[in-house]
Motif scaffolding. Structure first.
Motif, short mmCIF file in Angstrom:
data_model
loop_
_atom_site.label_atom_id
_atom_site.label_comp_id
_atom_site.label_asym_id
_atom_site.label_seq_id
_atom_site.Cartn_x
_atom_site.Cartn_y
_atom_site.Cartn_z
N VAL A 1 -2.46 18.12 6.98
CA VAL A 1 -2.69 16.81 6.75
C VAL A 1 -2.55 16.26 5.43
O VAL A 1 -2.70 17.21 4.50
N ALA A 2 -2.25 15.06 5.28
CA ALA A 2 -1.97 14.32 3.93
C ALA A 2 -2.17 12.87 3.96
O ALA A 2 -2.43 12.41 4.97
N THR A 3 -2.44 12.24 2.78
CA THR A 3 -2.66 10.85 2.78
C THR A 3 -1.54 10.25 2.12
O THR A 3 -0.93 10.78 1.12
N LEU A 4 -1.02 9.09 2.77
CA LEU A 4 0.08 8.25 2.30
C LEU A 4 -0.64 6.64 1.76
O LEU A 4 -1.08 6.09 2.52
N GLU A 5 -0.23 6.69 0.40
CA GLU A 5 -0.83 5.41 -0.10
C GLU A 5 0.35 4.32 0.23
O GLU A 5 1.69 4.64 -0.13
N VAL A 6 -0.15 3.05 0.79
CA VAL A 6 1.04 2.15 1.05
C VAL A 6 0.37 0.87 0.68
O VAL A 6 -0.72 0.26 0.50
N SER A 7 1.41 0.25 0.07
CA SER A 7 1.08 -1.08 -0.69
C SER A 7 0.80 -2.14 0.18
O SER A 7 1.11 -1.83 1.51
N MET A 8 -0.05 -3.29 -0.19
CA MET A 8 -0.20 -4.26 0.80
C MET A 8 0.92 -4.95 1.38
O MET A 8 1.06 -5.01 2.69
N PRO A 9 2.33 -5.31 0.65
CA PRO A 9 3.32 -5.83 1.23
C PRO A 9 3.78 -5.00 2.30
O PRO A 9 4.31 -5.31 3.54
N ASP A 10 3.90 -3.66 2.03
CA ASP A 10 4.68 -2.69 2.89
C ASP A 10 3.79 -2.55 4.27
O ASP A 10 4.40 -2.36 5.35
N ALA A 11 2.42 -2.58 4.15
CA ALA A 11 1.58 -2.42 5.33
C ALA A 11 1.66 -3.80 6.07
O ALA A 11 1.70 -3.49 7.45
N ILE A 12 1.89 -4.87 5.44
CA ILE A 12 2.14 -6.20 6.49
C ILE A 12 3.42 -6.23 7.07
O ILE A 12 3.72 -6.42 8.29
N LEU A 13 4.53 -5.96 6.12
CA LEU A 13 6.08 -5.95 6.44
C LEU A 13 6.58 -4.61 7.08
O LEU A 13 7.72 -4.80 7.84
N GLY A 14 5.94 -3.57 7.05
CA GLY A 14 6.51 -2.24 7.39
C GLY A 14 7.69 -1.67 6.36
O GLY A 14 8.10 -2.43 5.40
N ALA A 15 7.85 -0.59 6.58
CA ALA A 15 8.79 -0.07 5.61
C ALA A 15 8.97 1.56 5.94
O ALA A 15 8.55 2.28 6.74
N THR A 16 10.30 2.06 5.37
CA THR A 16 10.54 3.39 5.58
C THR A 16 10.68 4.19 4.43
O THR A 16 11.21 3.61 3.29
N THR A 17 10.00 5.39 4.11
CA THR A 17 10.02 6.12 3.04
C THR A 17 10.30 7.56 3.40
O THR A 17 10.31 7.84 4.62
#
Length: 374
Positions: free
Chosen positions: A266-282
């Motif tokens: 298990v791990a935790t991924l920090e996501v910015s607010m814009p990426d949370a709204i718009l989606g992203a690939t990392t």
């Protein structure tokens, strides 16, 4: 058997100090290093055995009960002949008759002790398993005598005191007749043999202390506190006896980014607010290489993204667990004037009614934890 008092040259009422002085005097005269004669060696053994008995208050008391000072004299056995026969049968010591069943001599060869080694692993070692060469301080077979305990070209000899039985028997007269007692021989220590010329390398032990390398394959899936048993990898026993076992106690160090939940990572991924709204690939670095991860639009804090087959291989299995990544949406804390205006405009357009209590009782953090477990 010679009378112990006569052997030491003391009276039967001699004090413990008189017995000690007599023994020291005779030992200096008869010790093999001073008097190498065969007759002196035999006398030295008798003197040592006599002192061992008379210097111990309990052994001396028992010995005196069977001597000339016995209150029953020489006729005790005659008056209680039936009981005498019974006791001699049970204690295995009828003199001159069918008393062949006595205690057996004790073997010098014994199993070696087990050993414990603590091994510290990284989390990556747990995922895939690992190989270790461990340096162990232990007892190994003596190369000079190969466990025989004697100098090369020599061997053990039968003990002159117990004649190879490892035990010395004495008949003690009592109210119930003659009782035969048996105790380990104090000269050969119950082995039935002595070593006149012990090996100089191991001092007659058949083994020496040394550092050796143990190669071990540690399987995947181990965890802190687990002990792995390696049969026959412990220390060699006295006189070249069989080896004990080696136990490896596992400790797994904490990882900066990943932790373990059963067979999952298990791990935790920090996501910015814009990426949370718009989606992203990392792309994230797992313990076995890079992996692409898609963050869907509208992801929420506490959502879990699962990557199949990137977890831990079970200790007794082959199918790996999963890598579960929990999302943590990061809210910006510092906004310039233009950014704040954009957010305010966004809030007006969404017509958000504002903060409110959730309709369920489960908190966000417990929800986040529970999602990892499913």
């Amino acid at each position: 058997m010679a009378d112990h008092y006569e052997v030491l040259g003391v009276e039967r009422d001699a004090s413990p100090e008189d017995i000690k002085k007599a023994y020291r005097r005779l030992a200096r005269q008869l010790h093999p290093d001073v008097n190498p004669g065969e007759d002196a060696s035999e006398k030295f053994k008798l003197v040592t055995h006599a002192y061992d008995v008379l210097s111990d208050p309990e052994q001396r008391r028992r010995y005196d009960m069977g001597g000339d000072q016995s209150p029953f004299g020489g006729g005790g056995a005659a008056g209680f002949g039936g009981f005498s026969d019974i006791f001699e049968t049970f204690f295995g010591g009828a003199q001159g008759g069918g008393g062949g069943r006595g205690p057996r001599p004790r073997s010098r060869r014994e199993r070696g002790q087990d050993a414990l080694v603590r091994v510290t692993l990284q989390l990556g070692d747990v995922v895939f398993g690992t190989h270790r060469d461990l340096e162990v301080d232990t007892a190994v077979l003596c190369e000079t005598c190969q466990g025989a305990c004697t100098q090369p070209g020599t061997s053990e000899v039968t003990c002159d005191i117990c004649h190879g039985s490892g035990h010395v028997q004495r008949t003690v007269r009592s109210l119930l007749g003659n009782v035969v007692t048996s105790q380990p021989c104090t000269v050969c220590h119950g082995h039935g043999t002595t070593i006149p010329y012990p090996c100089g390398t191991c001092q007659g032990q058949g083994r020496v202390r040394a550092r050796r390398t143990v190669s071990v394959d540690i399987p995947a899936g181990v965890e802190s506190g687990l002990r792995l048993q390696l049969p026959g990898s412990g220390e060699v026993g006295p006189a070249g006896g069989p080896n004990g076992d080696l136990y490896l106690e596992i400790t797994v160090e904490a990882h900066d980014a990943f932790s373990r939940e059963g067979d999952d990572l298990v791990a935790t991924l920090e996501v910015s607010m814009p990426d949370a709204i718009l989606g992203a690939t990392t792309t994230i670095e797992s313990l076995d290489g890079s992996v692409d991860l898609e963050v869907r639009p509208g992801v929420q804090s506490g959502d879990v993204l699962t990557i199949k087959g990137r977890g831990i291989t079970p200790l007794r299995g082959s199918q790996r667990g999963d890598l579960k990544v929990g999302v943590h949406v990061v809210t910006p804390t510092r906004l310039d004037h233009k950014e704040r205006a954009l957010i305010e405009e966004f809030a007006k357009r969404t017509k958000d009614p504002g903060p409110r209590l959730a309709e369920h009782q489960q908190g966000m953090f417990s929800k986040f934890r529970d999602r990892f477990r499913h």
